[in-house]
Design a protein around this motif. Structure first.
Motif, PDB file in Angstrom:
ATOM      1  N   PHE A 147       0.838  -1.202   0.000  1.00 26.05           N
ATOM      2  CA  PHE A 147       0.000   0.000   0.000  1.00 26.05           C
ATOM      3  C   PHE A 147       0.874   1.253   0.000  1.00 26.05           C
ATOM      4  O   PHE A 147       0.607   2.220  -0.732  1.00 26.05           O
TER       5      PHE A 147
ATOM      6  N   LEU B 269       2.650   1.800  -3.328  1.00 26.25           N
ATOM      7  CA  LEU B 269       1.741   2.233  -4.387  1.00 26.25           C
ATOM      8  C   LEU B 269       1.240   3.656  -4.185  1.00 26.25           C
ATOM      9  O   LEU B 269       0.519   4.191  -5.033  1.00 26.25           O
TER      10      LEU B 269
ATOM     11  N   PHE C  12      -0.727   4.980  -1.626  1.00 24.38           N
ATOM     12  CA  PHE C  12      -2.015   5.238  -0.990  1.00 24.38           C
ATOM     13  C   PHE C  12      -1.841   6.359   0.032  1.00 24.38           C
ATOM     14  O   PHE C  12      -0.816   6.446   0.715  1.00 24.38           O
TER      15      PHE C  12
ATOM     16  N   ILE D  86      -7.349   5.777  -0.724  1.00 27.49           N
ATOM     17  CA  ILE D  86      -7.167   6.915  -1.630  1.00 27.49           C
ATOM     18  C   ILE D  86      -8.182   7.959  -1.184  1.00 27.49           C
ATOM     19  O   ILE D  86      -9.392   7.721  -1.254  1.00 27.49           O
TER      20      ILE D  86
ATOM     21  N   LYS E 139      -5.540   1.791  -7.087  1.00 27.29           N
ATOM     22  CA  LYS E 139      -4.351   2.472  -7.587  1.00 27.29           C
ATOM     23  C   LYS E 139      -4.581   3.026  -8.986  1.00 27.29           C
ATOM     24  O   LYS E 139      -4.172   4.162  -9.293  1.00 27.29           O
ATOM     25  N   HIS E 140      -5.236   2.255  -9.851  1.00 26.29           N
ATOM     26  CA  HIS E 140      -5.492   2.720 -11.216  1.00 26.29           C
ATOM     27  C   HIS E 140      -6.385   3.962 -11.218  1.00 26.29           C
ATOM     28  O   HIS E 140      -6.192   4.872 -12.031  1.00 26.29           O
TER      29      HIS E 140
ATOM     30  N   ALA F  45      -4.283   6.921 -10.138  1.00 20.74           N
ATOM     31  CA  ALA F  45      -3.288   7.293 -11.144  1.00 20.74           C
ATOM     32  C   ALA F  45      -3.883   8.147 -12.255  1.00 20.74           C
ATOM     33  O   ALA F  45      -3.169   8.934 -12.885  1.00 20.74           O
TER      34      ALA F  45
END
Length: 464
Positions: A78, A81, A83, A265, A305-306, A309
């Motif tokens: 996490f 990535l 977060f 997020i 995550k996507h 992003a």
């Protein structure tokens, strides 16, 4: 004139739906949705995550050293990535450990018996348990047996699970796993054995949770591989008395402690409201927990995550990797208790815990006034070949059961093709090679689309 009006009817019927969707999402938002969908379909992230978890950690039985490693792994991932918030919340559960298991048919001829102890089972004596078996085709038939009729015997339920895309055979089959040992003991049995809760033809025994009842003797509790179940049924059909020897060594270690691992997020304008993406971090100890539920962990983490992003939504997206699901949904129960005063902040909840085959349908369980948002999401899932089920009666994954009982959260289901899932479920054969990367990408894209749109809709999705 009549012919023209018939053609126009579908368009007229769709117009209010399209108008309602337009009120919830701008053209720009729908463009972001398409970008997120495409980005997820092209990304290797979900595969990289499940490969890492199943390779570097492996099986994750709650309370073991590997469970602790999985918690550390998830927290680190996490953070890696990006977060916005990453934290742990304690979860408690009955700590159970498996050490040894073996078995044989002794009469009418000695043959190996492929078996596994069911979760929470007590041990046999150190030198095992030898007894004749009495076959029942269903749990109901065992329940109907006279009191005391199984004294000195092993009760054996031979119920065959059916195969279906939605796994509808699991519920009826799992009843024998959950409570069979209690019923058998009430009839005087000294052991309980069952055909695996499985659709497989392979010689793997399927484990799973089982339970005892206060005041009823605790007896050893095992499942056998389906080919062995067929062998026993054939022997009994020939009129033979089948005697078996089983030896399982397990331990009740009292209350265990682990953690729900949470990554969020944070939404840009309504951060206290959030979409809940769920999966469970633990697994049984026989395989590496790839399908159950390493894939779900990877799908939910990567989906969030996507979204981040490409476009931060209004509301937050919270990914919760629940602890100790396999032993009884303990992490989810503790989460609901800890967050009981804010469950109405959840605008949508969905769990990935059914393997890694494609998502084929999308379904909601929300207040009727939120259905325009649901239909707009369904429209954006169509390019992924996901159909819309309009019944509005979705049941979420297992970890969402405590949320459903609280009746405060909108529940969603992204239905995965489960035709083959129970071939591998809870076995030594649940390994990474069973996951097809392109199907994992489709799952991730579906969850990403769902999460973004639920989090960025103009209005908050309401629970029933």
């Amino acid at each position: 004139m009549k012919f023209v009006s018939l053609l126009a009817l579908p368009l007229l019927a769709l117009a209010p739906i399209q108008q309602a969707a337009a009120e919830q999402f701008t053209t720009e938002q729908l463009q972001h949705t398409a970008q997120i969908r495409q980005h997820a379909q092209n990304s290797e992230l979900s595969w990289q995550l499940v490969e890492s978890l199943t390779t570097e950690v492996g099986p994750r039985l709650p309370g073991t050293e590997n469970d602790k490693k999985a918690v550390a792994w998830a927290k680190a991932q996490f953070e890696r990535l990006g977060f916005d918030k990453v934290w742990l919340e304690k979860a408690h559960f009955p700590h159970w450990r498996r050490y040894h298991e073996s078995g044989h048919i002794l009469t009418p001829s000695k043959q190996p018996l492929h078996l596994t102890a069911l979760g929470n089972s007590v041990s046999t004596a150190k030198d095992g348990l030898t007894a004749p078996i009495v076959l029942f085709e269903t749990l109901a038939e065992l329940q109907a047996a006279p009191a005391g009729s199984l004294a000195g015997k092993i009760a054996y339920v031979n119920y065959r699970m059916n195969r279906d895309i939605d796994g509808n055979g699991y519920g009826p089959a799992v009843k024998a796993r959950s409570s069979g040992a209690v019923v058998a003991a009430q009839k005087g049995a000294i052991g309980y054995m069952m055909r695996s809760v499985s659709t497989s033809h392979h010689r793997f025994a399927h484990t799973g949770g089982s339970h005892y009842k206060e005041g009823v003797s605790k007896i050893p509790n095992v499942a056998i591989a389906n080919p062995d179940a067929d062998q026993i049924a054939r022997l009994i059909a020939l009129g033979e008395q089948v005697t078996v020897h089983i030896n399982i060594q397990t331990e009740d270690l009292g209350q265990g402690e682990s953690y729900n691992v949470i990554g969020e997020i944070t939404g840009h304008s309504k951060p206290d409201e959030y979409v809940l993406l769920a999966s469970h971090l633990d697994s049984w100890d026989l395989g590496t927990g790839a399908l159950d539920d390493g894939a779900g962990v990877a799908i939910t983490m990567a989906a969030a995550k996507h979204v981040a992003a490409m476009k931060r939504p209004q509301r937050s997206i919270r990914v919760v990797l629940f602890a100790a699901e396999e032993l009884g949904l303990w992490g989810a129960k503790d989460y609901v208790k800890a967050h009981s005063d804010e469950l109405d902040h959840i605008v949508a909840a969905a769990e990935s815990d059914f393997g890694a085959d494609v998502v084929y349908a999308f379904e909601s369980n929300v207040h009727a006034q939120s259905l325009p948002i649901v239909r707009a999401i369904a429209e954006q899932l169509k390019p992924l070949d996901v159909a819309y089920i309009g019944a509005n009666s979705a049941r979420g994954g297992p970890d969402l059961i405590p949320f459903e009982r609280a009746q405060s959260s909108p529940i969603f289901a992204l239905h995965q093709d489960g035709t083959d899932y129970f071939d591998y479920h809870h076995t030594a054969d649940d390994t990474l090679d069973k996951i097809e990367p392109h199907k994992l990408k489709q799952n991730t894209a579906a969850y990403a689309v769902f999460a973004y749109m639920a989090a960025d809709a103009k209005d908050k999705i309401q629970a029933k």
